[in-house]
Design a protein around this motif. Structure first.
Motif, mmCIF file in Angstrom:
data_model
loop_
_atom_site.group_PDB
_atom_site.id
_atom_site.type_symbol
_atom_site.label_atom_id
_atom_site.label_comp_id
_atom_site.label_asym_id
_atom_site.label_seq_id
_atom_site.Cartn_x
_atom_site.Cartn_y
_atom_site.Cartn_z
ATOM 1 N N GLY A 1 0.815 -1.215 0.000
ATOM 2 C CA GLY A 1 0.000 0.000 0.000
ATOM 3 C C GLY A 1 0.842 1.255 0.000
ATOM 4 O O GLY A 1 2.071 1.183 -0.085
ATOM 5 N N GLN A 2 0.180 2.383 0.121
ATOM 6 C CA GLN A 2 0.873 3.662 0.113
ATOM 7 C C GLN A 2 1.237 4.056 1.545
ATOM 8 O O GLN A 2 0.407 3.927 2.450
ATOM 9 C CB GLN A 2 -0.027 4.744 -0.512
ATOM 10 N N ASP A 3 2.450 4.493 1.708
ATOM 11 C CA ASP A 3 2.898 5.101 2.963
ATOM 12 C C ASP A 3 2.575 4.249 4.197
ATOM 13 O O ASP A 3 1.956 4.705 5.156
ATOM 14 C CB ASP A 3 2.245 6.500 3.083
ATOM 15 N N ILE A 4 2.993 3.008 4.154
ATOM 16 C CA ILE A 4 2.759 2.082 5.273
ATOM 17 C C ILE A 4 3.573 2.533 6.490
ATOM 18 O O ILE A 4 4.766 2.791 6.381
ATOM 19 C CB ILE A 4 3.138 0.637 4.858
ATOM 20 N N GLN A 5 2.903 2.630 7.634
ATOM 21 C CA GLN A 5 3.564 3.176 8.832
ATOM 22 C C GLN A 5 3.687 2.154 9.960
ATOM 23 O O GLN A 5 3.856 2.517 11.106
ATOM 24 C CB GLN A 5 2.770 4.391 9.356
ATOM 25 N N TYR A 6 3.554 0.864 9.676
ATOM 26 C CA TYR A 6 3.634 -0.139 10.742
ATOM 27 C C TYR A 6 4.993 -0.119 11.414
ATOM 28 O O TYR A 6 5.983 0.308 10.843
ATOM 29 C CB TYR A 6 3.414 -1.555 10.191
ATOM 30 N N GLN A 7 5.027 -0.652 12.639
ATOM 31 C CA GLN A 7 6.303 -0.885 13.332
ATOM 32 C C GLN A 7 7.076 -1.937 12.555
ATOM 33 O O GLN A 7 6.504 -2.956 12.164
ATOM 34 C CB GLN A 7 6.028 -1.427 14.746
ATOM 35 N N ALA A 8 8.351 -1.705 12.309
ATOM 36 C CA ALA A 8 9.132 -2.709 11.583
ATOM 37 C C ALA A 8 10.548 -2.738 12.142
ATOM 38 O O ALA A 8 11.022 -1.774 12.736
ATOM 39 C CB ALA A 8 9.157 -2.375 10.099
ATOM 40 N N ASP A 9 11.201 -3.870 11.977
ATOM 41 C CA ASP A 9 12.597 -3.978 12.419
ATOM 42 C C ASP A 9 13.505 -3.200 11.460
ATOM 43 O O ASP A 9 14.573 -2.749 11.825
ATOM 44 C CB ASP A 9 13.036 -5.454 12.423
ATOM 45 N N GLU A 10 13.057 -3.123 10.219
ATOM 46 C CA GLU A 10 13.892 -2.468 9.218
ATOM 47 C C GLU A 10 13.005 -1.822 8.153
ATOM 48 O O GLU A 10 12.018 -2.419 7.725
ATOM 49 C CB GLU A 10 14.797 -3.520 8.551
ATOM 50 N N VAL A 11 13.373 -0.614 7.751
ATOM 51 C CA VAL A 11 12.672 0.053 6.641
ATOM 52 C C VAL A 11 13.722 0.323 5.575
ATOM 53 O O VAL A 11 14.740 0.958 5.835
ATOM 54 C CB VAL A 11 12.018 1.377 7.101
ATOM 55 N N ILE A 12 13.490 -0.224 4.379
ATOM 56 C CA ILE A 12 14.495 -0.096 3.316
ATOM 57 C C ILE A 12 13.930 0.798 2.215
ATOM 58 O O ILE A 12 12.870 0.510 1.646
ATOM 59 C CB ILE A 12 14.856 -1.492 2.753
ATOM 60 N N ASP A 13 14.631 1.882 1.944
ATOM 61 C CA ASP A 13 14.172 2.842 0.941
ATOM 62 C C ASP A 13 14.526 2.339 -0.460
ATOM 63 O O ASP A 13 15.702 2.164 -0.782
ATOM 64 C CB ASP A 13 14.847 4.191 1.217
ATOM 65 N N LEU A 14 13.507 2.099 -1.264
ATOM 66 C CA LEU A 14 13.759 1.595 -2.622
ATOM 67 C C LEU A 14 13.235 2.563 -3.688
ATOM 68 O O LEU A 14 12.936 2.157 -4.823
ATOM 69 C CB LEU A 14 13.116 0.209 -2.787
ATOM 70 N N ALA A 15 13.151 3.838 -3.353
ATOM 71 C CA ALA A 15 12.683 4.832 -4.330
ATOM 72 C C ALA A 15 13.569 4.778 -5.571
ATOM 73 O O ALA A 15 14.798 4.721 -5.473
ATOM 74 C CB ALA A 15 12.718 6.220 -3.707
ATOM 75 N N GLY A 16 12.945 4.760 -6.723
ATOM 76 C CA GLY A 16 13.699 4.747 -7.987
ATOM 77 C C GLY A 16 14.159 3.372 -8.413
ATOM 78 O O GLY A 16 14.756 3.205 -9.476
ATOM 79 N N LYS A 17 13.899 2.365 -7.573
ATOM 80 C CA LYS A 17 14.330 0.994 -7.905
ATOM 81 C C LYS A 17 13.150 0.166 -8.423
ATOM 82 O O LYS A 17 12.000 0.431 -8.088
ATOM 83 C CB LYS A 17 14.899 0.292 -6.663
ATOM 84 N N ILE A 18 13.491 -0.845 -9.206
ATOM 85 C CA ILE A 18 12.468 -1.783 -9.688
ATOM 86 C C ILE A 18 12.383 -2.940 -8.692
ATOM 87 O O ILE A 18 13.414 -3.524 -8.317
ATOM 88 C CB ILE A 18 12.856 -2.319 -11.087
ATOM 89 N N VAL A 19 11.168 -3.249 -8.276
ATOM 90 C CA VAL A 19 10.944 -4.306 -7.280
ATOM 91 C C VAL A 19 10.078 -5.386 -7.953
ATOM 92 O O VAL A 19 8.935 -5.126 -8.317
ATOM 93 C CB VAL A 19 10.224 -3.720 -6.049
ATOM 94 N N MET A 20 10.638 -6.546 -8.145
ATOM 95 C CA MET A 20 9.906 -7.590 -8.894
ATOM 96 C C MET A 20 9.923 -8.909 -8.126
ATOM 97 O O MET A 20 10.762 -9.109 -7.232
ATOM 98 C CB MET A 20 10.558 -7.802 -10.270
#
Ligand SMILES: [Zn+2]
Length: 457
Positions: free
Chosen positions: A33-52
C-alpha cells in the motif's frame, strides 16, 4: 518475528507497474500500500528501484552427471550464483541413471541439495529407463512433490526413450496430473550426421552445430505434439531454439492444445558463429540444441511476445574449459551444457525490456510468474501479492552490469557473455523476507533453502 518494510519502490508484476510500499512479516508479504507506517525492524528505501518477484528458473542441472563428467556447480555454488542473479527459486532435473529406480533418483537429489541450497528448490524427474513398476514409482514421485517428468528424444545410447515409451510416460503424466517436459531433437538422425562428419575428419566443435540442423528439432517437436495428442496429455518443451519450433507451438496453441514451451537466455542473445572460434574455444558454446542464427532469435523473441513461448530458463549445465577438452579430438565427447544461472534476469531485463523487445510485464512473466504457474508453485512463488512468499528482486535501473568470469559467482572459468556491459544492476535480493544479496554479494546463511513440494498441474 521479523518485520520489514520495502519503501517506495516501483513494483513490476506480470500484469501491472505501480509505486507502493511492501510490508513483510515472517517471510510473507502481508500488506501492499501507500505510505505504510507499521512498526518494523527495518525500513528499506527503494525509491527509484524496480521491485519484482524473485526469478523462478525451472531448468537447471546442479551436481549432475553428464556424459563422462559432472557439472561444476553444486547446490551451494549454483544457488548462490542464482541468488546473486535475482533468482530465488529453481527446479533442478533429477536424472535417472541406467538401472536406477525413480524413487531412488529423487532421494539422491534430495541428498545433493539438502543443507547446500541457499534458495528454495524443487525437482523434475528425468525418466530415461523404464522398468517393471516404473509407472507406479512415478506416482510415488508425484506424491512427494515432484510433479513434472522429463523425457529425451535425443542421446539414443543413454537417455533416449522410443516413441512407445514416450507415449507411456505421457499417459502416466496425464493420469497423475504431472507435466511432461520434452527434450525434442531427433537423436538417431543427429548421431548418423555426426558419425559422417567425424569420418570426414570434421572433429572440431563446429561439428556439434553441423550435426544438429534445425529440422532435427522441428521434426521432434511436431512428433512429440502428435504423440501427446494420442496420449491426451499436456506437454512442455524445454530449451527451444529455432523458428520452426516456435511456429509449431504457435500452431498447436491455435488449436488450443495444451502445449507450452521455454527458450533459454543463450538462444536469445548468442550466435552460432561462436562454434567457429579457433583453439577449441568453440567448445565453450557446445550446448544442446546448439545456438542458432538471427532469424531464429527474432522468432524466439516474437514467440515470447505473442505467447507461443512462455518461459525463459537458464538450462544451467556448467563445465570448465578443461572438462570441455574431453572432446578435443571428437566433438561428440564434449560435455553438452552452458553456464548462465546468474545472468538470466539481467540479460532478459537489458536485452528484453531496455532494448524494447519486451514490456516490463512480459519480462516478469517469462522469468518468474509463468514458470511458477506452469510448475505448481504459484502464487507462493512468482508473484508480489498479499500471502505470497516475500521473494523479491530489486534492480537499479541506473546501474550497469559488466559480465565476466573474473567476477561471477558460478564455478565456470569462462563466460559466454564475457565483457558484455548491460544497463541495470541487481542490487538486493530477498528470499522469504530475508535479505540474501546486498550490492551484488551473497550475504545469507549457508544451506538456508527449503525443498518445495509442488502441486500437480
Ligand atoms: Zn537441460
Amino acid at each position: 518475528m521479523s518485520k520489514v518494510i520495502l519503501k517506495g519502490g516501483t513494483i513490476w508484476t506480470a500484469d501491472s507497474v505501480y509505486v507502493a510500499d511492501i510490508f513483510i512479516q515472517d517471510g510473507i508479504i502481508k500488506t501492499i500500500g501507500q505510505d505504510i507506517q507499521y512498526q518494523a525492524d527495518e525500513v528499506i528505501d527503494l525509491a527509484g528501484k524496480i521491485v519484482m518477484p524473485g526469478g523462478v528458473d525451472v531448468h537447471t542441472h546442479l551436481d549432475a552427471p553428464v556424459g563422462e563428467t559432472t557439472t561444476i556447480d553444486d547446490f551451494a555454488s549454483g544457488t548462490v550464483a542464482a541468488a546473486c542473479g535475482g533468482t530465488t527459486t529453481i527446479v533442478d532435473f533429477a536424472t535417472q541413471q541406467k538401472n536406477q529406480g525413480l524413487v531412488e533418483t529423487v532421494e539422491m537429489w534430495h541428498e545433493k541439495a539438502a543443507d547446500k541450497a541457499v534458495i528454495d528448490y524443487g525437482f523434475h524427474i528425468s525418466v530415461t529407463d523404464l522398468y517393471e513398476g516404473s509407472m507406479t514409482d512415478l506416482g510415488k514421485v508425484v506424491d512427494s512433490g515432484v510433479t513434472s517428468f522429463k523425457i529425451f528424444m535425443d542421446y539414443p545410447d543413454t537417455l533416449m526413450l522410443d516413441d512407445g515409451e514416450i507415449f507411456r510416460v505421457l499417459q502416466a503424466g496425464g493420469r497423475y496430473g504431472a507435466k511432461v517436459c520434452v527434450h525434442a531433437s531427433n537423436g538417431k538422425v543427429i548421431d548418423r550426421i555426426a558419425e559422417d562428419l567425424v569420418y570426414q575428419g570434421k572433429t572440431g566443435p563446429e561439428g556439434h552445430l553441423l550435426s544438429r540442423p534445425p529440422a532435427t528439432e522441428v521434426e521432434a517437436v511436431n512428433r512429440a505434439i502428435a504423440i501427446s495428442r494420442m496420449a491426451d496429455a499436456p506437454l512442455y518443451f524445454v530449451h527451444l531454439s529455432t523458428e520452426g519450433a516456435a511456429y509449431a507451438l504457435a500452431e498447436a496453441k491455435d488449436h488450443e492444445w495444451p502445449v507450452d514451451g521455454e527458450t533459454c537466455t543463450h538462444y536469445l542473445t548468442l550466435d552460432k558463429e561462436l562454434y567457429f572460434k579457433p583453439d577449441f574455444e568453440g567448445a565453450k558454446a557446445v550446448l544442446t540444441p546448439p545456438l542458432a542464427g538471427e532469424k531464429d532469435r527474432d522468432a524466439l523473441w516474437k514467440g515470447l511476445r505473442t505467447g507461443s513461448l512462455s518461459i525463459v530458463s537458464s538450462d544451467h549445465c556448467p563445465f570448465c574449459f578443461e572438462q570441455k577438452k574431453i572432446g578435443i579430438d571428437d566433438f561428440r565427447r564434449i560435455p553438452n551444457g552452458g553456464s548462465g544461472i546468474e545472468h538470466r534476469i539481467q540479460l532478459m531485463y537489458a536485452d528484453g525490456v531496455v532494448a524494447g523487445r519486451l514490456t516490463p510485464q512480459q519480462f516478469v512473466d517469462i522469468v518468474s510468474t509463468a514458470p511458477a504457474k506452469a510448475f505448481g508453485m504459484y502464487p507462493q512463488k512468482g508473484q508480489i501479492a498479499i500471502g505470497s512468499d516475500a521473494d523479491i528482486t530489486v534492480i537499479d535501473p541506473d546501474g550497469v552490469t559488466k559480465i565476466s568470469a573474473e567476477t561471477h559467482n558460478m564455478r565456470t572459468d569462462y563466460s559466454l557473455w564475457e565483457g558484455w556491459e548491460r544497463a541495470g544492476r541487481i542490487v538486493r535480493v530477498f528470499s522469504r523476507g530475508e535479505e540474501i544479496v546486498r550490492d551484488g554479494v551473497y550475504v545469507g546463511a549457508a544451506g538456508r533453502g527449503s525443498y518445495l513440494k509442488r502441486r500437480t498441474i
